[in-house]
Design an enzyme around this catalytic site. Sequence first.
Site, short mmCIF file in Angstrom:
data_model
loop_
_atom_site.label_atom_id
_atom_site.label_comp_id
_atom_site.label_asym_id
_atom_site.label_seq_id
_atom_site.Cartn_x
_atom_site.Cartn_y
_atom_site.Cartn_z
N SER A 12 16.51 20.88 -5.52
CA SER A 12 16.79 20.24 -6.81
C SER A 12 15.95 18.80 -6.86
O SER A 12 16.43 17.96 -5.63
CB SER A 12 18.20 19.88 -7.12
OG SER A 12 18.55 18.99 -7.87
N HIS A 37 14.29 23.39 -9.08
CA HIS A 37 15.29 23.19 -9.87
C HIS A 37 15.35 21.77 -10.23
O HIS A 37 15.33 20.76 -9.82
CB HIS A 37 16.49 23.51 -8.89
CG HIS A 37 17.73 23.53 -9.69
ND1 HIS A 37 18.29 24.70 -10.45
CD2 HIS A 37 18.99 22.45 -9.89
CE1 HIS A 37 19.54 24.40 -10.91
NE2 HIS A 37 19.94 23.04 -10.67
N ASP A 39 17.49 19.21 -12.70
CA ASP A 39 18.61 18.77 -13.41
C ASP A 39 18.67 17.93 -14.37
O ASP A 39 18.46 16.51 -14.23
CB ASP A 39 19.47 18.24 -12.19
CG ASP A 39 19.96 19.37 -11.25
OD1 ASP A 39 20.59 20.50 -11.75
OD2 ASP A 39 19.80 19.34 -10.11
N MET A 41 20.29 15.87 -17.39
CA MET A 41 22.10 15.48 -17.48
C MET A 41 21.94 14.47 -18.59
O MET A 41 21.12 13.65 -18.97
CB MET A 41 22.77 14.84 -16.14
CG MET A 41 22.52 15.57 -14.93
SD MET A 41 23.48 14.83 -13.82
CE MET A 41 23.18 16.13 -12.45
N HIS A 70 18.08 23.35 -15.33
CA HIS A 70 19.38 23.37 -15.59
C HIS A 70 19.77 22.45 -16.63
O HIS A 70 19.80 21.15 -16.22
CB HIS A 70 20.15 23.18 -14.11
CG HIS A 70 21.45 23.12 -14.13
ND1 HIS A 70 22.31 22.73 -13.03
CD2 HIS A 70 22.40 23.57 -14.92
CE1 HIS A 70 23.54 23.03 -13.28
NE2 HIS A 70 23.66 23.37 -14.45
N MET A 72 22.31 20.21 -18.45
CA MET A 72 23.75 19.70 -18.21
C MET A 72 23.99 18.81 -19.77
O MET A 72 24.14 17.68 -19.39
CB MET A 72 24.36 19.22 -16.93
CG MET A 72 24.30 20.25 -15.86
SD MET A 72 24.16 19.26 -14.29
CE MET A 72 22.64 19.63 -14.13
N MET A 141 28.44 27.19 -10.42
CA MET A 141 28.60 25.71 -10.13
C MET A 141 29.50 26.02 -8.96
O MET A 141 30.63 26.22 -8.98
CB MET A 141 28.99 24.93 -11.10
CG MET A 141 27.93 24.58 -12.32
SD MET A 141 26.23 24.31 -11.66
CE MET A 141 26.64 22.61 -10.60
N GLY A 146 26.96 16.90 -12.23
CA GLY A 146 26.94 15.62 -12.57
C GLY A 146 26.19 14.69 -11.43
O GLY A 146 25.46 13.81 -11.62
N PHE A 147 26.51 15.28 -10.18
CA PHE A 147 25.98 14.45 -8.93
C PHE A 147 25.44 15.28 -7.68
O PHE A 147 26.04 16.54 -7.60
CB PHE A 147 26.97 13.39 -8.74
CG PHE A 147 27.31 12.44 -9.60
CD1 PHE A 147 26.59 11.40 -9.95
CD2 PHE A 147 28.58 12.79 -10.31
CE1 PHE A 147 27.17 10.27 -10.79
CE2 PHE A 147 29.00 11.90 -11.30
CZ PHE A 147 28.30 10.75 -11.70
N GLY A 148 24.68 14.90 -7.13
CA GLY A 148 24.22 15.64 -5.82
C GLY A 148 25.22 15.08 -4.87
O GLY A 148 25.98 14.34 -5.10
N GLY A 149 25.01 16.01 -3.66
CA GLY A 149 25.67 15.41 -2.62
C GLY A 149 27.34 15.56 -2.44
O GLY A 149 27.96 14.86 -1.65
N ASP A 177 24.83 26.51 -7.18
CA ASP A 177 24.36 25.17 -7.41
C ASP A 177 25.60 24.30 -6.85
O ASP A 177 26.44 24.21 -7.61
CB ASP A 177 23.78 24.96 -8.92
CG ASP A 177 23.12 23.65 -8.95
OD1 ASP A 177 22.95 22.93 -8.03
OD2 ASP A 177 22.91 23.22 -10.25
N GLY A 178 24.96 23.54 -5.76
CA GLY A 178 26.16 22.49 -5.31
C GLY A 178 26.70 22.76 -4.01
O GLY A 178 27.37 23.53 -3.51
N GLY A 179 26.46 21.79 -3.31
CA GLY A 179 26.85 21.73 -1.80
C GLY A 179 26.27 22.94 -0.81
O GLY A 179 26.76 23.30 0.22
N GLY A 199 19.71 20.34 -3.04
CA GLY A 199 19.38 18.86 -3.44
C GLY A 199 19.13 18.20 -1.92
O GLY A 199 18.31 18.22 -1.31
N SER A 200 20.48 17.59 -1.62
CA SER A 200 20.44 16.78 -0.54
C SER A 200 20.07 17.41 0.84
O SER A 200 19.37 17.03 1.74
CB SER A 200 21.69 16.04 -0.36
OG SER A 200 22.98 17.01 -0.70
C1 DX5 Z 1 24.78 18.93 -9.61
C2 DX5 Z 1 23.31 19.63 -9.88
C3 DX5 Z 1 22.60 20.18 -8.91
C4 DX5 Z 1 22.63 19.17 -7.59
C5 DX5 Z 1 22.85 19.83 -6.47
O1 DX5 Z 1 25.18 18.60 -10.79
O2 DX5 Z 1 23.45 20.82 -10.80
O3 DX5 Z 1 21.59 20.86 -8.96
O4 DX5 Z 1 21.24 18.59 -7.58
O5 DX5 Z 1 22.93 18.83 -5.38
P1 DX5 Z 1 23.48 19.16 -3.84
O6 DX5 Z 1 22.74 20.13 -3.14
O7 DX5 Z 1 23.24 17.71 -3.02
O8 DX5 Z 1 24.85 19.49 -4.18
ZN ZN Z 2 21.58 21.97 -10.98
#
Ligand code: DX5
Ligand code: ZN
Length: 226
Positions: A12, A37, A39, A41, A70, A72, A141, A146-149, A177-179, A199-200
């Site tokens: 991402s 990917h 994102d 928002m 994606h 959002m 999800m 909303g946020f990475g990490g 998607d996420g974590g 992402g991270s």
């Molecule tokens: C969250 C995003 C994700 C995000 C994932 O709202 O849709 O795509 O970038 O980030 P990580 O992999 O750091 O959880």
């Molecule tokens: Zn995403």
Amino acid sequence: MTFDRSVKIAPSILAADFANFGAEIEAVEAQGADWIHVDVMDGHFVPNITFGPAMCAAIRPHIKTVMDVHLMIAPVDPYIEAFADAGADVITAHVEAGPHIHRTLQAIRATGAKAGLALNPGTPAEAAAPVLDLVDLICVMTVNPGFGGQKFIHSCVQKVTELREMIGDREVHIEIDGGVDPTTAPLVRAAGADVLVAGSAAFKGGSVSNPAPYGENIKAIRAAAG
Ligand code: DX5
Ligand code: ZN
């Protein structure tokens, strides 16, 4: 885009250098990314703002693999055409983003893009049941968007198992998607996921001038997923 259920790692760009998306994308693809990917928002559906169709169009020439957008955002429908014109291969909308997901998915497919359906952690697998023949991808999800990490929500793994069962022989990807990292990837892979957004965990420790860590990160997630 041909369909298969092999593991695909989708970094991402939310975790990339926002001043250097073109080079970041080229670096992470050279290091083994299968999809990119993206994102989007809106500060309304989710409490964060990223970028829109113009940015997607600008980065499109740098993507050789799959541009996985994606959304959002709410509403979705007025913007579908713009993201398709920007060159998205997959456009994913949230079931929670409006009252007419069936129409939204039809509208996405009408552009020629693949249609994705995203489910927030609080939304049950059954929400996808009425539209299974209208989707090419279901995005589960595993954090609140909303946020990475953020921390992976383990109770979402059961939903992946349920969706895999519901999908049966249909050519529908299950995306997580996420974590996602090497500790959580095996759990969702075993439950039936094939596209792993990271992402991270994909971008950590690297940069455009030092991209080798991207490759190590991607390799570690892929190896753990098995
Ligand atoms: C969250 C995003 C994700 C995000 C994932 O709202 O849709 O795509 O970038 O980030 P990580 O992999 O750091 O959880
Ligand atoms: Zn995403």
